[in-house]
Design a protein around this motif. Sequence first.
Motif, PDB file in Angstrom:
ATOM      1  N   GLY A   1       0.851  -1.193   0.000  1.00 12.03           N
ATOM      2  CA  GLY A   1       0.000   0.000   0.000  1.00 12.03           C
ATOM      3  C   GLY A   1       0.878   1.231   0.000  1.00 12.03           C
ATOM      4  N   GLU A   2       0.324   2.314   0.514  1.00 11.66           N
ATOM      5  CA  GLU A   2       1.081   3.562   0.538  1.00 11.66           C
ATOM      6  C   GLU A   2       2.081   3.620   1.684  1.00 11.66           C
ATOM      7  OE1 GLU A   2       1.045   5.786  -1.814  1.00 11.66           O
ATOM      8  OE2 GLU A   2      -0.410   4.565  -2.908  1.00 11.66           O
ATOM      9  N   GLY A   3       1.788   2.933   2.777  1.00 13.71           N
ATOM     10  CA  GLY A   3       2.654   3.007   3.936  1.00 13.71           C
ATOM     11  C   GLY A   3       3.798   2.018   3.879  1.00 13.71           C
ATOM     12  N   PRO A   4       4.601   1.969   4.938  1.00 14.76           N
ATOM     13  CA  PRO A   4       5.727   1.024   5.005  1.00 14.76           C
ATOM     14  C   PRO A   4       5.233  -0.399   5.139  1.00 14.76           C
ATOM     15  CG  PRO A   4       5.448   2.156   7.107  1.00 14.76           C
ATOM     16  CD  PRO A   4       4.523   2.823   6.134  1.00 14.76           C
ATOM     17  N   PRO A   5       6.069  -1.373   4.817  1.00 14.63           N
ATOM     18  CA  PRO A   5       5.650  -2.785   4.893  1.00 14.63           C
ATOM     19  C   PRO A   5       5.247  -3.186   6.312  1.00 14.63           C
ATOM     20  CG  PRO A   5       7.691  -2.566   3.649  1.00 14.63           C
ATOM     21  CD  PRO A   5       7.435  -1.228   4.275  1.00 14.63           C
ATOM     22  N   GLU A   6       4.140  -3.887   6.400  1.00 16.93           N
ATOM     23  CA  GLU A   6       3.681  -4.484   7.651  1.00 16.93           C
ATOM     24  C   GLU A   6       3.532  -5.978   7.396  1.00 16.93           C
ATOM     25  OE1 GLU A   6       0.172  -2.599   9.030  1.00 16.93           O
ATOM     26  OE2 GLU A   6       1.080  -0.591   9.197  1.00 16.93           O
ATOM     27  N   TRP A   7       4.535  -6.745   7.797  1.00 20.11           N
ATOM     28  CA  TRP A   7       4.608  -8.161   7.469  1.00 20.11           C
ATOM     29  C   TRP A   7       3.746  -8.991   8.412  1.00 20.11           C
ATOM     30  CZ3 TRP A   7       6.713  -9.263   2.942  1.00 20.11           C
ATOM     31  CH2 TRP A   7       7.620  -8.342   2.395  1.00 20.11           C
ATOM     32  N   ASN A   8       3.023  -9.924   7.815  1.00 19.72           N
ATOM     33  CA  ASN A   8       2.161 -10.829   8.565  1.00 19.72           C
ATOM     34  C   ASN A   8       2.724 -12.238   8.458  1.00 19.72           C
ATOM     35  OD1 ASN A   8      -0.040 -12.081   9.846  1.00 19.72           O
ATOM     36  ND2 ASN A   8      -1.163 -12.268   7.913  1.00 19.72           N
ATOM     37  N   LEU A   9       3.022 -12.850   9.586  1.00 23.60           N
ATOM     38  CA  LEU A   9       3.543 -14.214   9.588  1.00 23.60           C
ATOM     39  C   LEU A   9       2.411 -15.186   9.259  1.00 23.60           C
ATOM     40  CD1 LEU A   9       5.846 -16.219  10.133  1.00 23.60           C
ATOM     41  CD2 LEU A   9       5.162 -16.212  12.550  1.00 23.60           C
ATOM     42  N   LEU A  10       2.469 -15.783   8.063  1.00 22.33           N
ATOM     43  CA  LEU A  10       1.435 -16.720   7.630  1.00 22.33           C
ATOM     44  C   LEU A  10       1.622 -18.099   8.245  1.00 22.33           C
ATOM     45  CD1 LEU A  10       1.075 -15.920   3.813  1.00 22.33           C
ATOM     46  CD2 LEU A  10      -0.274 -15.025   5.719  1.00 22.33           C
ATOM     47  N   ALA A  11       2.856 -18.555   8.300  1.00 26.78           N
ATOM     48  CA  ALA A  11       3.101 -19.913   8.788  1.00 26.78           C
ATOM     49  C   ALA A  11       4.570 -20.091   9.107  1.00 26.78           C
ATOM     50  CB  ALA A  11       2.665 -20.938   7.745  1.00 26.78           C
ATOM     51  N   ARG A  12       4.844 -21.030   9.978  1.00 28.06           N
ATOM     52  CA  ARG A  12       6.209 -21.444  10.261  1.00 28.06           C
ATOM     53  C   ARG A  12       6.176 -22.915  10.660  1.00 28.06           C
ATOM     54  NH1 ARG A  12       8.168 -20.660  15.707  1.00 28.06           N
ATOM     55  NH2 ARG A  12      10.064 -19.742  14.831  1.00 28.06           N
ATOM     56  N   ARG A  13       7.219 -23.624  10.281  1.00 32.52           N
ATOM     57  CA  ARG A  13       7.271 -25.043  10.611  1.00 32.52           C
ATOM     58  C   ARG A  13       8.715 -25.528  10.584  1.00 32.52           C
ATOM     59  NH1 ARG A  13       4.447 -28.535   5.966  1.00 32.52           N
ATOM     60  NH2 ARG A  13       4.892 -30.141   7.520  1.00 32.52           N
ATOM     61  N   PRO A  14       9.013 -26.622  11.280  1.00 25.74           N
ATOM     62  CA  PRO A  14      10.377 -27.160  11.244  1.00 25.74           C
ATOM     63  C   PRO A  14      10.776 -27.541   9.827  1.00 25.74           C
ATOM     64  CG  PRO A  14       9.124 -28.116  13.052  1.00 25.74           C
ATOM     65  CD  PRO A  14       8.144 -27.359  12.203  1.00 25.74           C
ATOM     66  N   SER A  15      11.922 -27.091   9.403  1.00 27.51           N
ATOM     67  CA  SER A  15      12.410 -27.376   8.053  1.00 27.51           C
ATOM     68  C   SER A  15      13.799 -26.788   7.930  1.00 27.51           C
ATOM     69  CB  SER A  15      11.473 -26.771   7.006  1.00 27.51           C
ATOM     70  OG  SER A  15      11.982 -26.956   5.700  1.00 27.51           O
ATOM     71  N   GLY A  16      14.447 -27.072   6.810  1.00 26.26           N
ATOM     72  CA  GLY A  16      15.680 -26.373   6.512  1.00 26.26           C
ATOM     73  C   GLY A  16      15.381 -24.904   6.307  1.00 26.26           C
ATOM     74  N   SER A  17      16.216 -24.008   6.800  1.00 25.62           N
ATOM     75  CA  SER A  17      15.926 -22.576   6.715  1.00 25.62           C
ATOM     76  C   SER A  17      16.497 -21.935   5.457  1.00 25.62           C
ATOM     77  CB  SER A  17      16.488 -21.857   7.952  1.00 25.62           C
ATOM     78  OG  SER A  17      17.890 -22.037   8.046  1.00 25.62           O
ATOM     79  N   PHE A  18      17.263 -22.678   4.672  1.00 29.59           N
ATOM     80  CA  PHE A  18      17.846 -22.160   3.436  1.00 29.59           C
ATOM     81  C   PHE A  18      16.958 -22.557   2.270  1.00 29.59           C
ATOM     82  CE2 PHE A  18      20.585 -21.965  -0.228  1.00 29.59           C
ATOM     83  CZ  PHE A  18      21.451 -20.909   0.018  1.00 29.59           C
ATOM     84  N   VAL A  19      16.408 -21.587   1.555  1.00 31.51           N
ATOM     85  CA  VAL A  19      15.511 -21.851   0.429  1.00 31.51           C
ATOM     86  C   VAL A  19      16.346 -21.999  -0.838  1.00 31.51           C
ATOM     87  CG1 VAL A  19      13.524 -21.055  -0.889  1.00 31.51           C
ATOM     88  CG2 VAL A  19      13.694 -20.518   1.552  1.00 31.51           C
ATOM     89  N   TYR A  20      16.414 -23.215  -1.359  1.00 29.91           N
ATOM     90  CA  TYR A  20      17.186 -23.446  -2.587  1.00 29.91           C
ATOM     91  C   TYR A  20      16.457 -22.902  -3.804  1.00 29.91           C
ATOM     92  CZ  TYR A  20      20.167 -26.609   0.115  1.00 29.91           C
ATOM     93  OH  TYR A  20      21.043 -27.120   1.037  1.00 29.91           O
ATOM     94  N   ASN A  21      15.180 -23.164  -3.905  1.00 29.14           N
ATOM     95  CA  ASN A  21      14.380 -22.703  -5.030  1.00 29.14           C
ATOM     96  C   ASN A  21      12.976 -22.368  -4.560  1.00 29.14           C
ATOM     97  OD1 ASN A  21      16.279 -25.022  -6.510  1.00 29.14           O
ATOM     98  ND2 ASN A  21      16.015 -23.157  -7.710  1.00 29.14           N
ATOM     99  N   CYS A  22      12.344 -21.418  -5.261  1.00 28.95           N
ATOM    100  CA  CYS A  22      10.990 -21.021  -4.904  1.00 28.95           C
ATOM    101  C   CYS A  22      10.280 -20.507  -6.146  1.00 28.95           C
ATOM    102  CB  CYS A  22      11.018 -19.952  -3.821  1.00 28.95           C
ATOM    103  SG  CYS A  22       9.387 -19.368  -3.280  1.00 28.95           S
ATOM    104  N   ALA A  23       9.004 -20.844  -6.280  1.00 27.82           N
ATOM    105  CA  ALA A  23       8.189 -20.364  -7.390  1.00 27.82           C
ATOM    106  C   ALA A  23       6.746 -20.245  -6.913  1.00 27.82           C
ATOM    107  CB  ALA A  23       8.274 -21.303  -8.586  1.00 27.82           C
ATOM    108  N   VAL A  24       5.991 -19.356  -7.540  1.00 26.69           N
ATOM    109  CA  VAL A  24       4.582 -19.168  -7.207  1.00 26.69           C
ATOM    110  C   VAL A  24       3.743 -19.524  -8.425  1.00 26.69           C
ATOM    111  CG1 VAL A  24       2.793 -17.511  -6.540  1.00 26.69           C
ATOM    112  CG2 VAL A  24       5.059 -17.389  -5.495  1.00 26.69           C
TER     113      VAL A  24
END
Length: 425
Positions: A399-422
């Motif tokens: 929007g017009e203001g600064p980013p306000e991040w919403n945590l959608l989910a978290r779970r145990p996993s490797g924390s390094f993202v090798y690849n990602c696509a939407v």
Amino acid sequence: MLEGPSFLIARDVPSSGEEESKWIYNAFCVMELSNNKRPLEDEEDLAAKKAPKTSKADESEDNQGHGGDHSHSSSLINQLGRDMSITCLLHCSRSDYGAIASLNKAFRSLIRSGELYGLRRAMGIVEHWVYFSCNLMEWEAFDPIRRRWMHLPRMNSNECFMCSDKESLAVGMELLVFGKEITSLVIYRYSILTNTWSSGTSMNGPRCLFGSASLGEIAILAGGCDSHGNILSSAELYNSVTGTWMPIPSMHKARKMCSGVFMDGKFYVIGGVGTSNPKMLTCGEVYDLKTKTWTEIPNMFPARNGGAGATETAATSEAPPLVAVVNNELYAADYALQEVRRYNKLSNVWVRLGSLPERASSMNGWGLAFRACGDRLIVVGGPRDMGGGMIEINAWDPGEGPPEWNLLARRPSGSFVYNCAVMGC
């Protein structure tokens, strides 16, 4: 594929004559059936192993008792007819399609044909899912609307592919993963229709470390390196409907480790490393699909991370630009300054908006995913201070203001993202 049963709506459905209530209620009935019926594959196995041969009269009686598994299968939901049945299914979440496909052969055939997804796209019904890999050869999918996790089948490839650099791209109803096997560059293709991996069609000019983006059923790949390490200026267009690659005109500059986005219906290539200068390229290029021409944009992506200029080591060790487009606005994530910027197309300048999620970390930009997911920006990554055992997905509606991040989910996993696509379909 799904983790546990799911319901589309609450059980208390209001009784009214409105059309919206009708299709919601009918879709609910479909899901109730799928949640109380054994998967089709199990039934077929039991029938093949245990059931004696039956007479035609027995078969007829069996069909009536199982809601039309074999008779009148073209109607899907007999009381509604095929057209109304499909209308109901269009409004179901696609994360429920696996359960719906288990009802009988007619439903399974419809789901696997891809017809529903084509109709959904024509009606403007699109769900954006995040596909990412934090462990070699393993992929997960996340539905950010219903916040459901899904685990994809493990990729079946050799050790060379597992250890090679890989790029990924979601286009149409496919997830493409590009990498290198022993002697050649290869593509693996995941289909949401069959929930299986297979070998993808090879490009005319195989490449890695390219810039790419998709728009509906098409995608464009530009630049990168060939199997001999030569930096390329060539580009290709992929049609996921036909599964074919078509060369398009080459860019003005050869570049690798660049990023690609679609904006205003045009394909942009940003950053990367060229052939004559070891520093990161600051120019961008835009490809017009109508005129089939490239136009260079000077100083489109200035030196990142607050630096006055990158050294050769920094340019080749940094990740490609972390960029994404939401509502035809271009955004970038600066991993070193932990900030988000927006591009002003008229003045060709970047404006600082605010910060990235506090717990998103990376290694020179690697291991952090910054993507557009429908009308939202998402960041997929994990905090390094937790020993690499947690992955988090944060989202922001620009929007017009600064980013306000919403945590959608978290779970145990490797924390390094090798690849990602939407994928949106």
